[in-house]
Design a protein around this motif. Structure first.
Motif, PDB file in Angstrom:
ATOM      1  N   LEU A 103     -71.831 -33.752  94.142  1.00 35.16           N
ATOM      2  CA  LEU A 103     -73.063 -34.129  93.448  1.00 35.16           C
ATOM      3  C   LEU A 103     -74.180 -33.145  93.773  1.00 35.16           C
ATOM      4  O   LEU A 103     -74.985 -32.786  92.899  1.00 35.16           O
ATOM      5  N   PHE A 104     -74.253 -32.712  95.033  1.00 34.01           N
ATOM      6  CA  PHE A 104     -75.285 -31.763  95.444  1.00 34.01           C
ATOM      7  C   PHE A 104     -75.151 -30.456  94.662  1.00 34.01           C
ATOM      8  O   PHE A 104     -76.147 -29.908  94.170  1.00 34.01           O
ATOM      9  N   LEU A 105     -73.940 -29.954  94.526  1.00 30.87           N
ATOM     10  CA  LEU A 105     -73.724 -28.701  93.798  1.00 30.87           C
ATOM     11  C   LEU A 105     -74.034 -28.878  92.316  1.00 30.87           C
ATOM     12  O   LEU A 105     -74.604 -27.977  91.683  1.00 30.87           O
ATOM     13  N   ASP A 106     -73.668 -30.025  91.756  1.00 32.19           N
ATOM     14  CA  ASP A 106     -73.949 -30.273  90.340  1.00 32.19           C
ATOM     15  C   ASP A 106     -75.447 -30.326  90.068  1.00 32.19           C
ATOM     16  O   ASP A 106     -75.920 -29.910  89.009  1.00 32.19           O
ATOM     17  N   ARG A 107     -76.212 -30.855  91.040  1.00 30.71           N
ATOM     18  CA  ARG A 107     -77.660 -31.007  90.851  1.00 30.71           C
ATOM     19  C   ARG A 107     -78.436 -29.753  91.231  1.00 30.71           C
ATOM     20  O   ARG A 107     -79.647 -29.696  90.999  1.00 30.71           O
ATOM     21  N   ASN A 108     -77.780 -28.792  91.812  1.00 32.99           N
ATOM     22  CA  ASN A 108     -78.466 -27.578  92.266  1.00 32.99           C
ATOM     23  C   ASN A 108     -77.875 -26.327  91.636  1.00 32.99           C
ATOM     24  O   ASN A 108     -77.696 -25.305  92.301  1.00 32.99           O
ATOM     25  N   LYS A 109     -77.591 -26.445  90.352  1.00 33.87           N
ATOM     26  CA  LYS A 109     -77.132 -25.254  89.632  1.00 33.87           C
ATOM     27  C   LYS A 109     -78.301 -24.299  89.428  1.00 33.87           C
ATOM     28  O   LYS A 109     -79.459 -24.706  89.440  1.00 33.87           O
TER      29      LYS A 109
END
Length: 292
Positions: A103-109
Motif C-alpha cells: 500500500l505504501f508503494l502504491d500511494r507513493n508513486k
C-alpha cells in the motif's frame, strides 16, 4: 588429462553476499521488486521515501542475491524468493508487513513526463489560464489538439479546462511535447512487488493485492450487524449502551401510555391520548345523530 583451476571468487562479491545476508536477517520483511523501466531519478525518489521510514532498497545482482538467500539463518523458507529473481530487480528491506509495504508503494508513486506512445493512466486535462507562451508556432499545436486559446497580455491563454486524453488513450508525440512544456507530468511510476517474505511465508504479487474499498464495506457491514445483535440481545457493550437505554426508555414510555400509568413523563402523553380517544368517540356519536 588436464586439471582445471577453480577461479577465486572476487572479494567484492563475497562482501556483497555477506552484506545482503545480514540485511535479510535483520529486517522482518524482505521483498523483491521489479525495476525494469524505472529510471534512476524515480528510483532515487522512492529510495528517499523509504529511507524516511527506516527502510532500505538495494538494486541487486540476481545470482549474488540468490546466494545470500541460501545462507540466511533463522528465516525458514526465505530461499523461495529466489524463484522471483528474474529480470532487473531490487530488494526492499522493511519493518512494514508486506501488505502495508504494498500500500505504501502504491500511494507513493512518482510522477514523470509523458513520452510518445505512453498510455494515459487517467484523464489528462490542460487547465485554463496563462501558459506564458508567446504567440507563434505553438498556436498550431493548440489548434491541432483542439485546445481553445486566446491571445491576452502578449501570451497564449487556454480559454477553459480541456480534456486532451482519456484514460487508456495513446499519448501522441505532439501532446507529450506540449505537456512537457506546460510542466504537466501525467504518468505515475512506481515499483511493482513481485513477492515478499515475512514470518516464514512467501507471498506473491497476486496474494498482496487488496481491495481496500471492499474490506471497508465488509467491516462496516460487520459492525452494523454486531451492533444490531447486541441491541436485540440487550448486551451491555459500550457501543450499544446509548441505543439500549433509548430503546428501554421508549418501550417504558409506551407501556406507561398504554396502561395510563400516571408517571411524570407519561402524564402529558396519557392525557393527550385520552383527549384524542374522547374526540374520536364524540365524532362517532355525532355521526350517528347524537347531539350533545
Amino acid at each position: 588429462m588436464y586439471a582445471y583451476r577453480q577461479r577465486a571468487i572476487p572479494k567484492w562479491k563475497i562482501e556483497l553476499v555477506n552484506q545482503l545476508r545480514g540485511l535479510f536477517e535483520k529486517y522482518p520483511t524482505v521483498s523483491i521488486a521489479e525495476i525494469t523501466g524505472v529510471s534512476a531519478p524515480v528510483l532515487h525518489e522512492i529510495r528517499a521515501k523509504l529511507r524516511e521510514r527506516g527502510d532500505l532498497i538495494k538494486v541487486i545482482k540476481n545470482r549474488l542475491a540468490e546466494r545470500a538467500l541460501k545462507e540466511v539463518k533463522g528465516k525458514p523458507g526465505i530461499e523461495k524468493l529466489s524463484e522471483y529473481l528474474k529480470g532487473s530487480n531490487a530488494v526492499i528491506l522493511s519493518t512494514m508487513n508486506p501488505f502495508e509495504l504494498k500500500l505504501f508503494l502504491d500511494r507513493n508513486k512518482v510522477s514523470r513526463e509523458a513520452k510518445a506512445g505512453d498510455i494515459a493512466q487517467s484523464d489528462i486535462i490542460i487547465p485554463s489560464g496563462n501558459t506564458n507562451f508567446p504567440p507563434g508556432p505553438i498556436l498550431s499545436v493548440f489548434g491541432k489538439l483542439k485546445i481553445p486559446v486566446k491571445i491576452q497580455e502578449g501570451s497564449v491563454w487556454v480559454v477553459k479546462d480541456t480534456l486532451v486524453a482519456k484514460k487508456g488513450d495513446v499519448i501522441s508525440a505532439e501532446l507529450a511535447d506540449l505537456l512537457r512544456k506546460l510542466g504537466i507530468k501525467p504518468i505515475e511510476v512506481g515499483l511493482r512487488l513481485k513477492a515478499a517474505y515475512c514470518d516464514g511465508l512467501v507471498l506473491s504479487a497476486e496474494q498482496l493485492e487488496l481491495d481496500i474499498e471492499e474490506y471497508k464495506r465488509r467491516i462496516s457491514e460487520g459492525y452494523k450487524e454486531a451492533l444490531s445483535l447486541s441491541i436485540s440481545a440487550a448486551l451491555p457493550i459500550a457501543e450499544a449502551m446509548p441505543l439500549l437505554l433509548a430503546k428501554a426508555h421508549n418501550e417504558g414510555l409506551s407501556l406507561a401510555i398504554n396502561s395510563a400509568l400516571p408517571v411524570p413523563e407519561a402524564v402529558p402523553l396519557v392525557v393527550s391520548v385520552a383527549e384524542g380517544k374522547a374526540k374520536a368517540l364524540l365524532d362517532a356519536l355525532r355521526n350517528k345523530g347524537f347531539k350533545g
